[in-house]
Design a protein around this motif. Sequence first.
Motif, PDB file in Angstrom:
ATOM      1  N   UNK A 190       0.821  -1.212   0.000  1.00 57.55           N
ATOM      2  CA  UNK A 190       0.000   0.000   0.000  1.00 57.55           C
ATOM      3  C   UNK A 190       0.863   1.274   0.000  1.00 57.55           C
ATOM      4  N   UNK A 191       2.090   1.138   0.526  1.00 56.75           N
ATOM      5  CA  UNK A 191       2.918   2.343   0.749  1.00 56.75           C
ATOM      6  C   UNK A 191       3.057   3.240  -0.484  1.00 56.75           C
ATOM      7  N   UNK A 192       3.297   2.667  -1.676  1.00 58.23           N
ATOM      8  CA  UNK A 192       3.461   3.565  -2.827  1.00 58.23           C
ATOM      9  C   UNK A 192       2.182   4.315  -3.195  1.00 58.23           C
ATOM     10  N   UNK A 193       1.045   3.860  -2.683  1.00 60.72           N
ATOM     11  CA  UNK A 193      -0.227   4.503  -3.046  1.00 60.72           C
ATOM     12  C   UNK A 193      -0.631   5.589  -2.050  1.00 60.72           C
ATOM     13  N   UNK A 194       0.165   5.731  -0.964  1.00 56.13           N
ATOM     14  CA  UNK A 194      -0.200   6.729   0.052  1.00 56.13           C
ATOM     15  C   UNK A 194       0.224   8.118  -0.410  1.00 56.13           C
ATOM     16  N   UNK A 215      -3.020   8.604  -2.896  1.00 57.90           N
ATOM     17  CA  UNK A 215      -2.670   9.507  -3.990  1.00 57.90           C
ATOM     18  C   UNK A 215      -3.822   9.519  -4.979  1.00 57.90           C
ATOM     19  N   UNK A 216      -4.107  10.720  -5.491  1.00 55.70           N
ATOM     20  CA  UNK A 216      -5.290  10.867  -6.345  1.00 55.70           C
ATOM     21  C   UNK A 216      -5.258   9.890  -7.513  1.00 55.70           C
ATOM     22  N   UNK A 217      -4.091   9.715  -8.081  1.00 56.44           N
ATOM     23  CA  UNK A 217      -3.986   8.859  -9.269  1.00 56.44           C
ATOM     24  C   UNK A 217      -4.277   7.399  -8.945  1.00 56.44           C
TER      25      UNK A 217
END
Lengths: 276, 221
Positions: free
Chosen positions: A21-25, B132-134
Amino acid sequence: MAEQRLLQLPDDELGAALRGLAPAVAWPDARLAPNGPDLATRVRARLVAAPPARRGSAWRLRPALVLAIVALLVMAAVAGAVAFGVPGIRLIFGDPGGTPPPAVATPAPSPQGSVPPAGSSVDLGERVDPAAAEERVHFPVLLPTDPGLGAPDAAYVSERDEVALVWGPSDDLPPTVESDIGLLIMQFRGSVSPEPIGKIISSGTVVEPVRIGEGSGYWITGNPHVYFYFTPDGEHVEEGRRWVGDALIWQRGDMTYRIETSLGRDAAIRIAESLQ
Amino acid sequence: MRICASVPWVTIRVPFGPREPARAYRCRRYGGAVEGRPTEDAEAIARARGGDVAAYEELVRRYQDVALRTAYFVCPETDADDAVQEAFLKAHAALPRFRDGAPFRPWLLRIVANEARNRRRSAGRRTGLAQRAAEVAGPAVEPSPEHGYLAAEQRTALFAAINTLRDEDREVIGARFLLELNEAETAEALGIPRGTVKSRTSRALGRLRDALAEGNAVTRG
């Protein structure tokens, strides 16, 4: 169901999913603005500035001595970080590190195709009617009397009652490091006791003491720098959101003024002396 | 296998077995910064103690991203930058008391977490972890290797579940999995006994499942 699949995972796989999940935070960025100084630069600026409480009457030096020491420190600036306090204005020399912004960038077109107000790309505070700016603060807002400049295109008042008058770029006012600013005049209240203005300045930046009417100030040019100051009660005020290009800074009475322009020193001083 | 050739001291993990198919490697990397080796930290700390502000600035730059992420877990996002700045100033003042040879990162993160908790108390709230929005709509093209195996709706469900957790659970999940601190680092950063980290993590994962189950019920219901 997404939840159904996840809650059936054993601990180690759920842990792996969490790691994924970390890269999406949407993590906070060390730069408050894309081209602004990073947190490390701002921490260094505060360290170099030293706590304002330590500065006392010993810093109230005679103006002639002040100018001499400033000149000395300007020469010393390239050698490393040196902090220096004088009544009213505090300059801090040192390499800010980080990456100064690129040369003037093309302003992004607004979605509606309309032109955004000058200075809106920078966080200068709440936008107000230039004619009504004075009503928002407890000091007279001065305007340049040069008829060629005309009225400012936009005005902003920050939370700390700093007034920013902005003229958009034009043939007569080439853009500053901010592509939507041709001329910026900032005004904010100083105090009877020294109100130090801090600048952290890279070794490629030149600070020149100048005369402005009856008073004195500093013309700062060369590499972009960041700027911050302390209020009389010791609060640290940070212009941490952006780098500043060529600037003139001076005090008159209990007010501090700052002009950002690409027109050069003499033009900046002429504008400063015309403020009424 | 991809490795971070330009930064030879980073941790490189190669997965064994099928459990982590998408994570072919992982670097100790937060934002643009790569954390240094202990010897480099020790050198910077020694110079900073001697008054070298530039050395301390480099140390700050090395850890500013992980510090910001730690604060982001604990306090409102708008306070994170300020909390981290204060934490670095306090850490600088406390450098004479830093034990030589100890790892700098967990010591620093303890100060960051405390500073962020003070702000959370003052604010009386914290903000949720945001995507993140994307990412919200899911990857439009080929998923990235780091999280490609998590479908967009699974990510959204996890974010929602994490944000319902109480502070203690959220912090330990953040430290262990999103910041990937080991147990010893987590213990020091969060100020809890090392032996407690494992049990607290396990309980937090249990409560995360409970939250996912509730989210599932809402979705179905």
